[in-house]
Design an enzyme around this catalytic site. Structure first.
Site, PDB file in Angstrom:
ATOM      1  N   TYR A 166       0.816  -1.214   0.000  1.00 39.75           N
ATOM      2  CA  TYR A 166       0.000   0.000   0.000  1.00 39.75           C
ATOM      3  C   TYR A 166       0.855   1.273   0.000  1.00 39.75           C
ATOM      4  O   TYR A 166       0.363   2.365  -0.294  1.00 39.75           O
ATOM      5  CB  TYR A 166      -0.860  -0.004   1.267  1.00 39.75           C
ATOM      6  CG  TYR A 166      -2.261   0.537   1.119  1.00 39.75           C
ATOM      7  CD1 TYR A 166      -3.329  -0.306   0.826  1.00 39.75           C
ATOM      8  CD2 TYR A 166      -2.538   1.882   1.320  1.00 39.75           C
ATOM      9  CE1 TYR A 166      -4.622   0.173   0.735  1.00 39.75           C
ATOM     10  CE2 TYR A 166      -3.839   2.368   1.223  1.00 39.75           C
ATOM     11  CZ  TYR A 166      -4.865   1.516   0.931  1.00 39.75           C
ATOM     12  OH  TYR A 166      -6.146   1.991   0.837  1.00 39.75           O
ATOM     13  N   LYS A 238      -1.453 -13.056   5.757  1.00 36.67           N
ATOM     14  CA  LYS A 238      -1.424 -14.103   4.729  1.00 36.67           C
ATOM     15  C   LYS A 238      -0.005 -14.674   4.701  1.00 36.67           C
ATOM     16  O   LYS A 238       0.668 -14.743   3.659  1.00 36.67           O
ATOM     17  CB  LYS A 238      -1.837 -13.492   3.380  1.00 36.67           C
ATOM     18  CG  LYS A 238      -2.068 -14.480   2.260  1.00 36.67           C
ATOM     19  CD  LYS A 238      -3.341 -15.280   2.389  1.00 36.67           C
ATOM     20  CE  LYS A 238      -3.392 -16.348   1.319  1.00 36.67           C
ATOM     21  NZ  LYS A 238      -4.545 -17.252   1.459  1.00 36.67           N
ATOM     22  N   ASP A 291      -7.778 -14.977   4.524  1.00 37.24           N
ATOM     23  CA  ASP A 291      -8.969 -15.451   3.792  1.00 37.24           C
ATOM     24  C   ASP A 291      -9.940 -16.163   4.731  1.00 37.24           C
ATOM     25  O   ASP A 291     -11.154 -15.950   4.672  1.00 37.24           O
ATOM     26  CB  ASP A 291      -8.599 -16.320   2.580  1.00 37.24           C
ATOM     27  CG  ASP A 291      -7.504 -17.333   2.845  1.00 37.24           C
ATOM     28  OD1 ASP A 291      -6.990 -17.370   3.982  1.00 37.24           O
ATOM     29  OD2 ASP A 291      -7.157 -18.100   1.928  1.00 37.24           O
ATOM     30  N   ASP A 315      -7.465  -2.589   4.849  1.00 36.35           N
ATOM     31  CA  ASP A 315      -8.351  -1.841   3.956  1.00 36.35           C
ATOM     32  C   ASP A 315      -9.556  -2.709   3.574  1.00 36.35           C
ATOM     33  O   ASP A 315     -10.714  -2.316   3.716  1.00 36.35           O
ATOM     34  CB  ASP A 315      -7.547  -1.438   2.711  1.00 36.35           C
ATOM     35  CG  ASP A 315      -8.280  -0.441   1.829  1.00 36.35           C
ATOM     36  OD1 ASP A 315      -9.330   0.078   2.242  1.00 36.35           O
ATOM     37  OD2 ASP A 315      -7.796  -0.185   0.716  1.00 36.35           O
TER      38      ASP A 315
HETATM   39  O1  LIG Z   1      -6.703   6.762  -0.445  1.00 37.41           O
HETATM   40  C1  LIG Z   1      -7.611   6.271  -1.097  1.00 37.41           C
HETATM   41  O2  LIG Z   1      -8.055   6.799  -2.128  1.00 37.41           O
HETATM   42  C2  LIG Z   1      -8.260   5.000  -0.628  1.00 37.41           C
HETATM   43  C3  LIG Z   1      -7.919   4.682   0.800  1.00 37.41           C
HETATM   44  C4  LIG Z   1      -8.778   3.661   1.392  1.00 37.41           C
HETATM   45  O3  LIG Z   1      -9.566   2.987   0.774  1.00 37.41           O
HETATM   46  C5  LIG Z   1      -8.694   3.460   2.832  1.00 37.41           C
HETATM   47  O4  LIG Z   1      -7.762   3.937   3.464  1.00 37.41           O
HETATM   48  O5  LIG Z   1      -9.558   2.756   3.374  1.00 37.41           O
HETATM   49 MG   LIG Z   2     -10.655   1.596   1.990  1.00 37.42          MG
END
Ligand SMILES: O=C(O)CCC(=O)C(=O)O
Ligand SMILES: [Mg+2]
Ligand SMILES: NC(=O)C1=CN([C@@H]2O[C@H](COP(=O)(O)OP(=O)(O)OC[C@H]3O[C@@H](n4cnc5c(N)ncnc54)[C@H](OP(=O)(O)O)[C@@H]3O)[C@@H](O)[C@H]2O)C=CC1
Length: 427
Positions: A166, A238, A291, A315
């Protein structure tokens, strides 16, 4: 350094000493309105915050709101005035304000898919090192849900917020960077390079996960479990497939529990428990593969309480869990660095652009993010009033479209009207 384009309002700074926040009666709190539905939601939310604080403290305490810019509103204003367009999307003034005033709140900001700018939301978390993304997931009585027993879902997600795939270290297919990365693999690790199925057209992503990053996240989760009297912390990963990143997260998490809290293995491990006589006695530290976890939140939600996980898993898990208790219209969160005191509260959801400027969507997630912020500041009475108001509005079936479409006999109201219903229900 002075602000270039902003003038802070009258008020005082929140400070931190030895990990304890010092909150003045009139704190300056920076906020970003957000893109898409952000302005509608912010307007409704700010009204709720001010009403709760006024009702709780009768004028003795008051938030001094400081609007700072980011996203589309900022870009439109500054795109012709700066040479670095990145600074039009996220100006230095905004970073300075969040740095200086410690605690802030924001609406959602748009991130384009594929090309374009990288996430401003992620940038704020990274730049201010807000390593915990804290997302509590609980059911409010009366909220429609797709599961039979939404009341059994009561979890708090500690999502690592600065590392993982991320973080945005990627090389686009066909670029010199991707070719150089492929060449580096072939030269240094030929056996691994063979695993790239289509090297000529592959893009690459790098997934950094560290012992330090894991430890501070898991420590925060265990501290939360101790403070809130929770009985378990579950490491979700995972690690069977990504052994040295997600597997590392699991191993470092268990090691931290043993090293810092004296946890001992149960039945030969790896689950462990903090023993009698230690801080946090009785808390079980366990783990589950991601999962399996995603199906168990539907089949056995009562078995999970505090959840510590990596950035991307967190997320996905946030939205999935939010759905179990009524959807992301009512899913709050906070991005927090417990050491420096920096924090930015924000909803789990995004900008929901198709509803922009319709005064339609649920402001509940930002309102409850503000409730978290007030509680974080120690303004418990105001936070409690917001919970009372939300319960009251939902209890009277006065709700926005997202709930109304799933409820019998509900009165569908606008975003702003839902905020007003919350204020009314504080009485
Ligand atoms: O930064 C974004 O556009 C998405 C971030 C996201 O989905 C989150 O942090 O939950
Ligand atoms: Mg999100
Ligand atoms: N932290 C942040 O600022 C975040 C930003 N984003 C960004 O937001 C943009 C849009 O993302 P997208 O994937 O569409 O996800 P969104 O969360 O914005 O919206 C997805 C769907 O969720 C529902 N929803 C979202 N917000 C609300 C609300 N307040 N009240 C009721 N329902 C709501 C709507 O469902 P329905 O259609 O069923 O009505 C909506 O269509 C992207 O650019 C993304 O990167 C995404 C997540 C977090």
């Amino acid at each position: 350094m002075a602000y270039e384009h902003l003038t802070p309002p009258a008020g005082d700074k929140i400070t931190i000493k030895d990990g304890i926040l010092n909150v003045p009666d009139q704190p300056v709190i920076p906020f970003i309105e957000g893109d898409g539905t952000g302005p509608d939601i912010w307007k409704a939310s700010q009204k709720v915050f001010d009403a709760a604080v006024e009702k709780a403290y009768g004028g003795k305490r008051k938030i001094s709101w400081f609007e700072v810019l980011a996203g589309e509103k900022s870009y439109d204003l500054f795109k012709d005035k700066v040479s670095d367009l990145g600074k039009a999307w996220l100006p230095d003034d905004t970073l300075k304000a969040f740095d200086e005033y410690l605690v802030g709140i924001k609406g959602p900001l748009t991130t384009p898919v594929g090309g374009g700018i990288r996430s401003l939301n992620v940038a704020l978390r990274q730049i201010l090192d807000l390593y915990v993304c804290l997302r509590p997931v609980r059911w409010f009585e009366g909220v429609p849900s797709p599961v039979k027993r939404p009341d059994l879902t009561d979890m708090v997600i500690f999502r690592e917020n600065t590392e993982d795939i991320y973080a945005g270290i990627e090389f686009k297919a066909g670029t010199d960077e991707a070719k150089a990365f492929g060449a580096f693999l072939s030269e240094k690790y030929p056996a691994l390079a063979k695993k790239v199925r289509f090297p000529e057209t592959a893009g690459y992503g790098v997934k950094p996960v560290s012992e330090e990053g894991t430890e501070r996240l898991v420590r925060a989760a265990i501290e939360y479990a101790i403070a809130e009297g929770k009985d378990s912390v579950t490491l979700v990963h995972k690690g069977n497939i990504m052994k040295f990143t997600e597997g590392g997260f699991r191993d470092w998490g268990y090691e931290l529990a043993k090293k810092e809290y004296g946890a001992v293995e149960l039945d030969g491990g790896p689950w462990c428990k903090i023993p009698e006589g230690k801080r946090g006695a009785g808390i079980i530290i366990k783990d589950v593969i991601a999962d399996a976890f995603l199906q168990q939140i539907l089949t056995r939600p009562a078995e999970y309480s505090v959840v510590a996980t990596l950035n991307l898993n967190g997320d996905y898990i946030s939205d999935a869990l939010a759905a179990c208790v009524g959807g992301i219209g009512i899913a709050p969160g906070g991005n927090i660095n417990y050491v420096t005191g920096h924090a930015i509260f924000e909803a789990t959801h995004g900008t929901a652009p198709k509803y922009a400027n319709l005064d339609k969507v649920n402001p509940g997630s930002v309102i409850l993010s503000g409730e978290m912020m007030l509680r974080h500041l120690g303004w418990t009475e105001a936070a409690d009033l917001i919970i009372k108001g939300v319960n009251g509005a939902i209890g009277s079936k006065t709700v926005t479209y997202d709930f109304a479409r799933l409820m019998d006999d509900a009165k569908e109201v606008k975003c702003s009207e839902f905020g007003d219903a919350i204020i009314k229900a504080m009485d």
